[in-house]
Scaffold this motif. Structure first.
Motif, mmCIF file in Angstrom:
data_model
loop_
_atom_site.group_PDB
_atom_site.id
_atom_site.type_symbol
_atom_site.label_atom_id
_atom_site.label_comp_id
_atom_site.label_asym_id
_atom_site.label_seq_id
_atom_site.Cartn_x
_atom_site.Cartn_y
_atom_site.Cartn_z
ATOM 1 N N GLY A 1 38.251 26.469 79.618
ATOM 2 C CA GLY A 1 38.759 25.781 80.798
ATOM 3 C C GLY A 1 37.717 24.808 81.300
ATOM 4 N N THR A 2 37.750 24.528 82.597
ATOM 5 C CA THR A 2 36.797 23.593 83.173
ATOM 6 C C THR A 2 35.826 24.314 84.093
ATOM 7 O OG1 THR A 2 38.329 23.075 84.974
ATOM 8 C CG2 THR A 2 38.372 21.638 83.042
ATOM 9 N N GLU A 3 34.629 23.769 84.180
ATOM 10 C CA GLU A 3 33.586 24.380 84.983
ATOM 11 C C GLU A 3 32.632 23.291 85.442
ATOM 12 O OE1 GLU A 3 31.753 28.190 83.698
ATOM 13 O OE2 GLU A 3 29.913 27.018 83.533
ATOM 14 N N LYS A 4 32.096 23.466 86.629
ATOM 15 C CA LYS A 4 31.072 22.539 87.128
ATOM 16 C C LYS A 4 29.711 23.208 86.967
ATOM 17 C CE LYS A 4 33.840 19.285 88.793
ATOM 18 N NZ LYS A 4 33.991 19.092 90.249
ATOM 19 N N ILE A 5 28.778 22.487 86.375
ATOM 20 C CA ILE A 5 27.413 22.989 86.283
ATOM 21 C C ILE A 5 26.506 22.059 87.078
ATOM 22 C CG2 ILE A 5 27.881 23.963 84.009
ATOM 23 C CD1 ILE A 5 26.071 21.769 82.827
ATOM 24 N N VAL B 1 22.984 20.051 87.360
ATOM 25 C CA VAL B 1 21.874 19.501 86.592
ATOM 26 C C VAL B 1 21.043 18.651 87.544
ATOM 27 C CG1 VAL B 1 21.163 18.161 84.585
ATOM 28 C CG2 VAL B 1 23.321 19.427 84.514
ATOM 29 N N ASP B 2 19.851 19.119 87.853
ATOM 30 C CA ASP B 2 18.983 18.425 88.806
ATOM 31 C C ASP B 2 19.718 18.115 90.109
ATOM 32 O OD1 ASP B 2 16.838 18.482 87.047
ATOM 33 O OD2 ASP B 2 17.288 16.508 86.201
ATOM 34 N N GLY B 3 20.500 19.080 90.557
ATOM 35 C CA GLY B 3 21.192 18.948 91.825
ATOM 36 C C GLY B 3 22.493 18.173 91.781
ATOM 37 N N ARG B 4 22.865 17.648 90.645
ATOM 38 C CA ARG B 4 24.110 16.887 90.508
ATOM 39 C C ARG B 4 25.145 17.744 89.796
ATOM 40 N NH1 ARG B 4 23.581 13.599 94.159
ATOM 41 N NH2 ARG B 4 25.144 12.159 93.301
ATOM 42 N N SER B 5 26.397 17.609 90.206
ATOM 43 C CA SER B 5 27.486 18.384 89.630
ATOM 44 C C SER B 5 28.056 17.671 88.409
ATOM 45 C CB SER B 5 28.591 18.577 90.681
ATOM 46 O OG SER B 5 29.675 19.316 90.148
ATOM 47 N N VAL B 6 28.146 18.404 87.306
ATOM 48 C CA VAL B 6 28.646 17.849 86.048
ATOM 49 C C VAL B 6 29.872 18.631 85.615
ATOM 50 C CG1 VAL B 6 28.114 17.370 83.623
ATOM 51 C CG2 VAL B 6 26.332 17.115 85.373
ATOM 52 N N ASN B 7 30.962 17.939 85.375
ATOM 53 C CA ASN B 7 32.234 18.547 85.013
ATOM 54 C C ASN B 7 32.299 18.783 83.506
ATOM 55 O OD1 ASN B 7 34.892 19.440 85.705
ATOM 56 N ND2 ASN B 7 35.723 17.539 84.854
ATOM 57 N N VAL B 8 32.538 20.039 83.114
ATOM 58 C CA VAL B 8 32.523 20.430 81.706
ATOM 59 C C VAL B 8 33.829 21.139 81.363
ATOM 60 C CG1 VAL B 8 31.266 21.722 79.931
ATOM 61 C CG2 VAL B 8 30.022 20.741 81.871
ATOM 62 N N SER B 9 34.324 20.936 80.156
ATOM 63 C CA SER B 9 35.556 21.580 79.702
ATOM 64 C C SER B 9 35.365 22.132 78.303
ATOM 65 C CB SER B 9 36.709 20.565 79.699
ATOM 66 O OG SER B 9 37.872 21.110 79.109
ATOM 67 N N CYS B 10 35.915 23.336 78.050
ATOM 68 C CA CYS B 10 35.823 23.939 76.716
ATOM 69 C C CYS B 10 37.154 24.556 76.294
ATOM 70 C CB CYS B 10 34.745 25.022 76.684
ATOM 71 S SG CYS B 10 33.049 24.399 76.624
ATOM 72 N N SER B 11 37.405 24.506 75.011
ATOM 73 C CA SER B 11 38.586 25.125 74.408
ATOM 74 C C SER B 11 38.158 25.901 73.171
ATOM 75 C CB SER B 11 39.607 24.055 73.997
ATOM 76 O OG SER B 11 39.999 23.251 75.090
ATOM 77 N N ALA C 1 35.387 23.803 71.010
ATOM 78 C CA ALA C 1 35.198 22.381 71.274
ATOM 79 C C ALA C 1 35.059 22.163 72.776
ATOM 80 C CB ALA C 1 36.361 21.561 70.731
ATOM 81 N N CYS C 2 34.096 21.367 73.158
ATOM 82 C CA CYS C 2 33.825 21.120 74.573
ATOM 83 C C CYS C 2 33.621 19.629 74.819
ATOM 84 C CB CYS C 2 32.579 21.889 75.020
ATOM 85 S SG CYS C 2 32.689 23.683 74.784
ATOM 86 N N SER C 3 33.742 19.242 76.078
ATOM 87 C CA SER C 3 33.488 17.864 76.484
ATOM 88 C C SER C 3 32.959 17.883 77.906
ATOM 89 C CB SER C 3 34.775 17.029 76.386
ATOM 90 O OG SER C 3 35.797 17.588 77.199
ATOM 91 N N TYR C 4 32.468 16.760 78.372
ATOM 92 C CA TYR C 4 31.967 16.697 79.739
ATOM 93 C C TYR C 4 32.074 15.271 80.265
ATOM 94 C CZ TYR C 4 27.566 14.492 78.193
ATOM 95 O OH TYR C 4 26.633 13.628 77.682
ATOM 96 N N ASP C 5 32.146 15.156 81.579
ATOM 97 C CA ASP C 5 32.099 13.855 82.236
ATOM 98 C C ASP C 5 30.641 13.515 82.506
ATOM 99 O OD1 ASP C 5 34.913 13.431 82.489
ATOM 100 O OD2 ASP C 5 34.971 14.712 84.269
ATOM 101 N N ALA D 1 21.619 20.009 79.067
ATOM 102 C CA ALA D 1 22.082 21.080 79.951
ATOM 103 C C ALA D 1 23.501 21.518 79.601
ATOM 104 C CB ALA D 1 22.015 20.623 81.409
ATOM 105 N N VAL D 2 24.357 20.546 79.252
ATOM 106 C CA VAL D 2 25.732 20.875 78.856
ATOM 107 C C VAL D 2 25.720 21.693 77.572
ATOM 108 C CG1 VAL D 2 27.912 19.897 78.028
ATOM 109 C CG2 VAL D 2 26.771 18.895 80.026
ATOM 110 N N ILE D 3 24.947 21.252 76.578
ATOM 111 C CA ILE D 3 24.866 21.975 75.309
ATOM 112 C C ILE D 3 24.349 23.391 75.532
ATOM 113 C CG2 ILE D 3 23.620 22.081 73.110
ATOM 114 C CD1 ILE D 3 23.796 19.009 73.017
ATOM 115 N N ASP D 4 23.341 23.517 76.371
ATOM 116 C CA ASP D 4 22.777 24.836 76.659
ATOM 117 C C ASP D 4 23.838 25.756 77.266
ATOM 118 O OD1 ASP D 4 20.526 26.651 76.874
ATOM 119 O OD2 ASP D 4 20.644 26.332 79.025
ATOM 120 N N ARG D 5 24.685 25.192 78.096
ATOM 121 C CA ARG D 5 25.722 25.995 78.756
ATOM 122 C C ARG D 5 26.854 26.375 77.812
ATOM 123 N NH1 ARG D 5 28.347 29.394 80.157
ATOM 124 N NH2 ARG D 5 29.713 29.586 81.957
#
Length: 305
Positions: free
Chosen positions: A54-58, A60-70, A106-110, A135-139
């Motif tokens: 699904g989607t998740e916000k992580i 990164v240095d105080g900024r919100s990054v939108n991530v999605s995985c299937s 498979a994942c993607s991010y904004d 940071a996205v890859i680590d997550r």
């Protein structure tokens, strides 16, 4: 692209929304559903890395990054991380991600400044953007290797990132990636004396490469560095829509093709192919071709091809 009776010309050069009716990002099909789960975590501190769908916000240095995985992680197989083009977001990749998720994770991010992620604090560089990607890859992947599959500007970012992260990046798929010498290519093919469509394309694309876009990402020209002998598929468009630019179109197509050839230097295991029935959005025009290339590289990266 330029509409209103003229041939549609996407600014594949960076794929971005620009003014004066020039749009580089075509609308993809919205028929594919997006993941529905949503959560907010600190990506650096998550102890269930690689587990969510699904989607998740992580953060990164105080900024919100939108991530999605299937899809689920299979032992020994890499996680596929998709990178969108400039002016796009992860929603554009939803159909591709969903299909890939049927067999692989498979994942993607904004990126910052795109989609549902925060705006950047200031100008971004490929290095600062790379920290977000790390940071996205680590997550999403944890200890698993990854294959990066990027479209347009996302392809350039993937190819620039891989040489410095050979411990993690085990394969690349570059779908009509922005040329590593895009600014020089444009300045050579379209002189300052050009008028009309050509000069608009030139000036607006160069502005984006200078960071004058919502992402504020500065993209300098540079030599292609090696990421070793990882499997790499470089796929270029086959329908020469850039040729529709009056007077300069043929030169733009030749420069674009040379740019795709330059990316082959990223690996001793690179392969160039042409999506004969595609314009810039290869994964939209020929989704089976894109899926096949990504799965092939993922299999090779896992040592099962």
């Amino acid at each position: 692209m330029i509409r209103n009776g003229k041939a549609s010309v996407a600014i594949a050069l960076v794929c971005t929304v620009a003014g004066a009716g020039l749009v580089g990002c075509e609308e993809a099909s919205s028929a594919d559903s997006k993941p529905s789960a949503s959560a907010t975590t600190d990506g650096a501190g998550a102890d269930d890395k690689g587990s969510f769908t699904g989607t998740e916000k992580i953060k990164v240095d105080g900024r919100s990054v939108n991530v999605s995985c299937s899809g689920d992680q299979a032992k020994g197989k890499p996680v596929v991380v998709l990178l969108h083009g400039g002016g796009d977001g992860l929603d554009k990749l939803a159909g591709l991600q969903k299909t890939l998720g049927e067999k692989d994770r498979a994942c993607s991010y904004d990126r910052l400044g795109a989609g549902a992620s925060d705006q950047p604090d200031g100008p971004q560089t490929l290095e600062s953007g790379g920290k977000v990607l790390t940071a996205v890859i680590d997550r999403v992947a944890g200890d698993a290797p990854v294959v990066l599959a990027g479209h347009s500007l996302g392809g350039l970012i993937a190819a620039r990132y891989a040489p410095d992260h050979q411990d993690k990046v085990k394969g690349l798929v570059l779908m009509d990636a922005t040329s590593p010498t895009q600014s020089a290519d444009l300045e050579k093919e379209i002189p300052e004396s050009a008028t009309g469509m050509a000069v608009e394309l030139r000036e607006q694309t160069l502005a984006v490469l200078r960071g004058e876009s919502p992402e504020k990402l500065v993209v300098p020209d540079g030599e292609v560095r090696s990421a070793g002998d990882i499997p790499v598929e470089v796929i270029q468009h086959g329908k020469q829509y850039l040729a529709a630019v009056p007077q300069y179109g043929a030169g733009l197509e030749r420069a674009w093709a040379k740019g795709q050839e330059k990316w082959l230097a990223v690996s001793g295991g690179s392969r160039l192919s042409t999506a004969e029935n595609s314009e810039h959005y290869i994964y939209v025009d020929e989704p089976d071709l894109a899926v096949g290339a990504i799965r092939r590289v993922a299999s090779q990266a896992a040592g099962t091809a």
